[in-house]
Design a protein around this motif. Structure first.
Motif, PDB file in Angstrom:
ATOM      1  N   LYS A  13      41.603  51.052  35.414  1.00 54.21           N
ATOM      2  CA  LYS A  13      41.472  51.313  36.965  1.00 54.21           C
ATOM      3  C   LYS A  13      40.349  50.459  37.198  1.00 54.21           C
ATOM      4  O   LYS A  13      39.075  50.856  37.832  1.00 54.21           O
ATOM      5  CB  LYS A  13      41.146  52.726  37.553  1.00 54.21           C
ATOM      6  N   GLU A  16      39.215  49.738  41.014  1.00 52.48           N
ATOM      7  CA  GLU A  16      38.682  51.061  41.848  1.00 52.48           C
ATOM      8  C   GLU A  16      37.287  51.137  41.454  1.00 52.48           C
ATOM      9  O   GLU A  16      36.560  51.087  42.329  1.00 52.48           O
ATOM     10  CB  GLU A  16      39.485  52.270  41.208  1.00 52.48           C
ATOM     11  N   ASN A  17      36.662  50.916  40.213  1.00 52.98           N
ATOM     12  CA  ASN A  17      35.269  50.974  39.950  1.00 52.98           C
ATOM     13  C   ASN A  17      34.507  49.867  40.613  1.00 52.98           C
ATOM     14  O   ASN A  17      33.300  49.703  40.756  1.00 52.98           O
ATOM     15  CB  ASN A  17      35.116  51.121  38.656  1.00 52.98           C
ATOM     16  N   ILE A  19      35.320  47.927  43.125  1.00 55.88           N
ATOM     17  CA  ILE A  19      35.097  48.229  44.436  1.00 55.88           C
ATOM     18  C   ILE A  19      33.803  49.296  44.602  1.00 55.88           C
ATOM     19  O   ILE A  19      32.778  48.966  45.796  1.00 55.88           O
ATOM     20  CB  ILE A  19      36.233  48.532  45.251  1.00 55.88           C
ATOM     21  N   LYS A  20      33.693  50.293  44.018  1.00 57.54           N
ATOM     22  CA  LYS A  20      32.595  51.190  44.238  1.00 57.54           C
ATOM     23  C   LYS A  20      31.312  50.456  43.981  1.00 57.54           C
ATOM     24  O   LYS A  20      30.454  50.734  44.620  1.00 57.54           O
ATOM     25  CB  LYS A  20      32.951  52.492  43.236  1.00 57.54           C
ATOM     26  N   ASN A  23      30.577  47.966  46.732  1.00 58.39           N
ATOM     27  CA  ASN A  23      30.176  48.553  48.013  1.00 58.39           C
ATOM     28  C   ASN A  23      28.613  49.156  48.068  1.00 58.39           C
ATOM     29  O   ASN A  23      28.036  49.081  48.807  1.00 58.39           O
ATOM     30  CB  ASN A  23      31.059  49.951  48.530  1.00 58.39           C
ATOM     31  N   VAL A  29      32.337  48.272  52.696  1.00 57.33           N
ATOM     32  CA  VAL A  29      33.041  49.384  52.968  1.00 57.33           C
ATOM     33  C   VAL A  29      34.443  48.897  52.448  1.00 57.33           C
ATOM     34  O   VAL A  29      35.432  49.348  53.032  1.00 57.33           O
ATOM     35  CB  VAL A  29      33.236  50.034  54.211  1.00 57.33           C
ATOM     36  N   PHE A  30      34.762  48.205  51.316  1.00 57.38           N
ATOM     37  CA  PHE A  30      36.179  47.626  50.948  1.00 57.38           C
ATOM     38  C   PHE A  30      36.687  49.010  50.237  1.00 57.38           C
ATOM     39  O   PHE A  30      35.969  49.821  49.724  1.00 57.38           O
ATOM     40  CB  PHE A  30      35.920  46.684  49.976  1.00 57.38           C
ATOM     41  N   SER A  31      37.966  48.920  50.191  1.00 57.38           N
ATOM     42  CA  SER A  31      38.928  49.838  49.501  1.00 57.38           C
ATOM     43  C   SER A  31      39.595  49.050  48.314  1.00 57.38           C
ATOM     44  O   SER A  31      39.935  47.688  48.598  1.00 57.38           O
ATOM     45  CB  SER A  31      39.588  50.837  50.262  1.00 57.38           C
ATOM     46  N   THR A  32      40.579  49.605  47.526  1.00 52.54           N
ATOM     47  CA  THR A  32      41.265  48.925  46.486  1.00 52.54           C
ATOM     48  C   THR A  32      42.264  48.348  47.506  1.00 52.54           C
ATOM     49  O   THR A  32      43.014  47.320  46.930  1.00 52.54           O
ATOM     50  CB  THR A  32      41.619  49.980  45.683  1.00 52.54           C
ATOM     51  N   GLU A  33      42.797  48.799  48.319  1.00 56.79           N
ATOM     52  CA  GLU A  33      43.725  48.443  49.212  1.00 56.79           C
ATOM     53  C   GLU A  33      43.526  46.888  49.798  1.00 56.79           C
ATOM     54  O   GLU A  33      44.463  46.384  50.221  1.00 56.79           O
ATOM     55  CB  GLU A  33      44.355  49.236  50.249  1.00 56.79           C
ATOM     56  N   ASP A  34      42.246  46.708  49.913  1.00 55.64           N
ATOM     57  CA  ASP A  34      41.919  45.497  50.649  1.00 55.64           C
ATOM     58  C   ASP A  34      41.913  44.453  49.598  1.00 55.64           C
ATOM     59  O   ASP A  34      41.960  43.053  49.787  1.00 55.64           O
ATOM     60  CB  ASP A  34      40.280  45.603  51.037  1.00 55.64           C
TER      61      ASP A  34
END
Length: 194
Positions: A13, A16-17, A19-20, A23, A29-34
């Motif tokens: 993943k 996921e990390n 993006i954490k 941010n 404030v990005f998410s994985t879906e971005d």
């Protein structure tokens, strides 16, 4: 069968990390879906190449060291390893070899530790010799490539290599070679490879 597996976005993943990390480091404030593309400079509003120092910085953090495997991937790989041979074929740079081998050992045991971990360094400028994944698969007689990046699966499919694409936000809208098979997760590849 001899099966090639990508790591980031396939086993791990990574995004996921990432993006954490991104941010927290840059107050976004990005998410994985971005992540609609793996051209990260487009997502972050940069010039091509400006994202590389941030990716390299991420690889030196606890965020990178604490990447989790995808749910069900460990069980799926363990089951498939009873009948098939695996090799890791990653576009990561060789400078991440120690961390990568340790991560694979910690999460997948000895399945990949017999020398079958290969670094193509494709996405890292200035990091030594690069090789296309399709060329590597052909040179080393891989029957199947499992990947999350549409560019690699299309390139492999064009060379006649069976390819499975793990569906991710960054590949949902991409055009795929007609022989590419899309799967939702590694558990789903069991029905294709048993």
């Amino acid at each position: 069968m001899k099966i090639g597996l990508d790591i980031d976005g396939t086993l791990a993943k990574y995004f996921e990390n990432f993006i954490k990390y991104y941010n927290e480091r840059f107050g976004t404030v990005f998410s994985t879906e971005d992540i609609f593309t793996l051209h990260l400079w487009e997502i972050f509003g940069m010039q091509k190449g400006e994202e590389m120092p941030r990716i390299e910085d991420f690889s030196k953090t606890d965020y990178f060291r604490q990447i989790s495997p995808y749910d069900g991937s460990q069980e799926a790989i363990a089951t498939l390893a009873e009948k098939h041979n695996f090799g890791i074929i990653t576009a990561r740079s060789k400078f991440l070899e120690t961390e990568t081998r340790l991560w694979l050992q910690n999460h997948y045991g000895d399945i990949f530790q017999n020398g079958n971990i290969h670094f193509t360094s494709q996405h890292f400028p200035g990091n030594g010799e690069k090789q296309k994944k399709s060329e590597f698969c052909l040179e080393h007689n891989y029957d199947i490539m499992v990947e999350d990046y549409h560019g690699h699966v299309n390139e492999c499919a064009e060379k006649g290599i069976q390819t499975l694409l793990i569906t991710q936000p960054w590949n949902k809208k991409e055009n795929l070679h007609s022989s590419v098979q899309r799967v939702e997760n590694l558990g789903e590849i069991l029905q294709y490879l048993k």
